[in-house]
Design an enzyme around this catalytic site. Structure first.
Site, mmCIF file in Angstrom:
data_model
loop_
_atom_site.group_PDB
_atom_site.id
_atom_site.type_symbol
_atom_site.label_atom_id
_atom_site.label_comp_id
_atom_site.label_asym_id
_atom_site.label_seq_id
_atom_site.Cartn_x
_atom_site.Cartn_y
_atom_site.Cartn_z
ATOM 1 N N GLY A 1 0.773 -1.249 0.000
ATOM 2 C CA GLY A 1 0.000 0.000 0.000
ATOM 3 C C GLY A 1 0.795 1.286 0.000
ATOM 4 N N ASP B 1 -4.852 2.085 10.810
ATOM 5 C CA ASP B 1 -6.247 1.952 11.225
ATOM 6 C C ASP B 1 -6.272 1.411 12.651
ATOM 7 O OD1 ASP B 1 -9.007 1.834 11.067
ATOM 8 O OD2 ASP B 1 -9.060 -0.042 9.958
ATOM 9 N N GLY C 1 -4.055 -0.406 13.884
ATOM 10 C CA GLY C 1 -2.683 -0.148 14.334
ATOM 11 C C GLY C 1 -1.848 -1.397 14.525
ATOM 12 N N LYS D 1 -6.315 6.804 10.752
ATOM 13 C CA LYS D 1 -7.730 6.611 11.104
ATOM 14 C C LYS D 1 -7.765 6.109 12.555
ATOM 15 C CE LYS D 1 -9.079 3.714 7.863
ATOM 16 N NZ LYS D 1 -9.985 3.005 6.928
ATOM 17 N N ASP E 1 -5.805 -0.262 -1.556
ATOM 18 C CA ASP E 1 -6.663 -1.149 -2.333
ATOM 19 C C ASP E 1 -7.934 -1.543 -1.592
ATOM 20 O OD1 ASP E 1 -5.225 -2.877 -0.427
ATOM 21 O OD2 ASP E 1 -6.278 -4.482 -1.491
ATOM 22 N N ARG F 1 -5.317 0.419 -6.608
ATOM 23 C CA ARG F 1 -4.042 1.031 -6.200
ATOM 24 C C ARG F 1 -3.569 2.072 -7.209
ATOM 25 N NH1 ARG F 1 -2.244 -2.142 -1.872
ATOM 26 N NH2 ARG F 1 -2.580 -4.381 -2.068
HETATM 27 P P1 IMP Z 1 -4.120 -1.840 10.873
HETATM 28 O O1 IMP Z 1 -3.659 -0.456 11.194
HETATM 29 O O2 IMP Z 1 -3.317 -2.913 11.489
HETATM 30 O O3 IMP Z 1 -5.602 -1.978 11.035
HETATM 31 O O4 IMP Z 1 -3.848 -2.169 9.384
HETATM 32 C C1 IMP Z 1 -3.887 -1.346 8.441
HETATM 33 C C2 IMP Z 1 -3.912 -2.142 7.174
HETATM 34 O O5 IMP Z 1 -5.257 -2.369 6.750
HETATM 35 C C3 IMP Z 1 -3.279 -1.253 6.169
HETATM 36 O O6 IMP Z 1 -1.946 -1.611 5.986
HETATM 37 C C4 IMP Z 1 -4.119 -1.449 4.961
HETATM 38 O O7 IMP Z 1 -3.613 -2.517 4.197
HETATM 39 C C5 IMP Z 1 -5.473 -1.870 5.482
HETATM 40 N N1 IMP Z 1 -6.381 -0.730 5.560
HETATM 41 C C6 IMP Z 1 -6.870 -0.136 6.671
HETATM 42 N N2 IMP Z 1 -7.702 0.861 6.361
HETATM 43 C C7 IMP Z 1 -7.722 0.918 5.012
HETATM 44 C C8 IMP Z 1 -8.406 1.756 4.074
HETATM 45 O O8 IMP Z 1 -9.170 2.662 4.407
HETATM 46 N N3 IMP Z 1 -8.187 1.492 2.764
HETATM 47 C C9 IMP Z 1 -7.347 0.511 2.338
HETATM 48 N N4 IMP Z 1 -6.698 -0.295 3.170
HETATM 49 C C10 IMP Z 1 -6.890 -0.093 4.506
HETATM 50 MG MG MG Z 2 -5.109 -3.821 1.541
#
Ligand code: IMP
Ligand code: MG
Length: 187
Positions: A53, A113, A115, A141, A169, A175
């Site tokens: 990403g 997100d 985290g 987020k 994505d 992407r």
């Molecule tokens: P987290 O912070 O561990 O929840 O993971 C984040 C991962 O979830 C990121 O690396 C993205 O691959 C995916 N992700 C979280 N939010 C989004 C979004 O709004 N759009 C696309 N991918 C997201």
């Molecule tokens: Mg993804």
């Protein structure tokens, strides 16, 4: 810019609402690059980007730096389970290939997100004893955050909406969309 022709036929383009134009994304990234260039003036930084990403963000960010030397490497994590958010189980598909011990390290993420993926990556990088370790994320987020994290550099803080484009994505689609779109019907 109308990029609706990039949406595959099985997606209804009306589900995606424009959030940032390509121009706005460049301005957000320039702002981050300026802060980093100021904070690390005259020094070198190992930019460790999380695949896939953050590829577009990384490419933009490092080209906007001024007066810092950039080393670049990638880590590719595979999250086990759901595609929209991580549950905390990861395997490393592609690990570091450069030596970051005693180097300033910036972990480059496109979005944080819950985290858990950044938390996992941070712990992985800390094993190498970098001189410093900070996080730069294009989007944050924080609403659903499950771990304690303080990214030093944040492009934009977003509400809990799923966003697509500019490297991010939805089930591997989108992407290559240049703007950023969010899903009309969140999550
Ligand atoms: P987290 O912070 O561990 O929840 O993971 C984040 C991962 O979830 C990121 O690396 C993205 O691959 C995916 N992700 C979280 N939010 C989004 C979004 O709004 N759009 C696309 N991918 C997201
Ligand atoms: Mg993804």
């Amino acid at each position: 810019m109308n990029e609706l022709n990039k949406f595959p036929h099985n997606f209804e383009s009306e589900q995606f609402l424009p959030l940032f134009t390509p121009q706005e994304l460049q301005e957000i990234t320039q702002n981050l690059a300026d802060q980093i260039s100021k904070d690390y003036a005259g020094q070198s930084i190992a930019f460790i980007a999380s695949l896939k990403g953050s590829m577009i963000f990384l490419a933009d960010l490092v080209r906007k730096l001024n007066g810092v030397k950039a080393y670049i490497d990638f880590i590719h994590l595979q999250s086990v389970g759901r595609t929209k958010e991580s549950l905390g189980s990861f395997s490393i598909l592609n690990d570091l290939s450069i030596d970051i011990t005693n180097h300033h390290v910036l972990l480059v993420k496109e979005v944080i997100d819950v985290g858990r993926s950044v938390d996992f990556l941070k712990k992985r990088l800390q094993l190498e004893n970098p001189k410093s370790l900070e996080i730069v994320t294009l989007f944050d987020k924080p609403q659903k955050r499950k771990v304690e994290l303080t990214p030093k550099y944040i492009g934009k803080t977003l509400p809990d909406h799923f966003v697509v484009g500019h490297g991010l994505d939805l089930d591997q689609f989108g992407r290559n969309i240049q703007g950023l779109y969010h899903l009309k019907y969140p999550n």
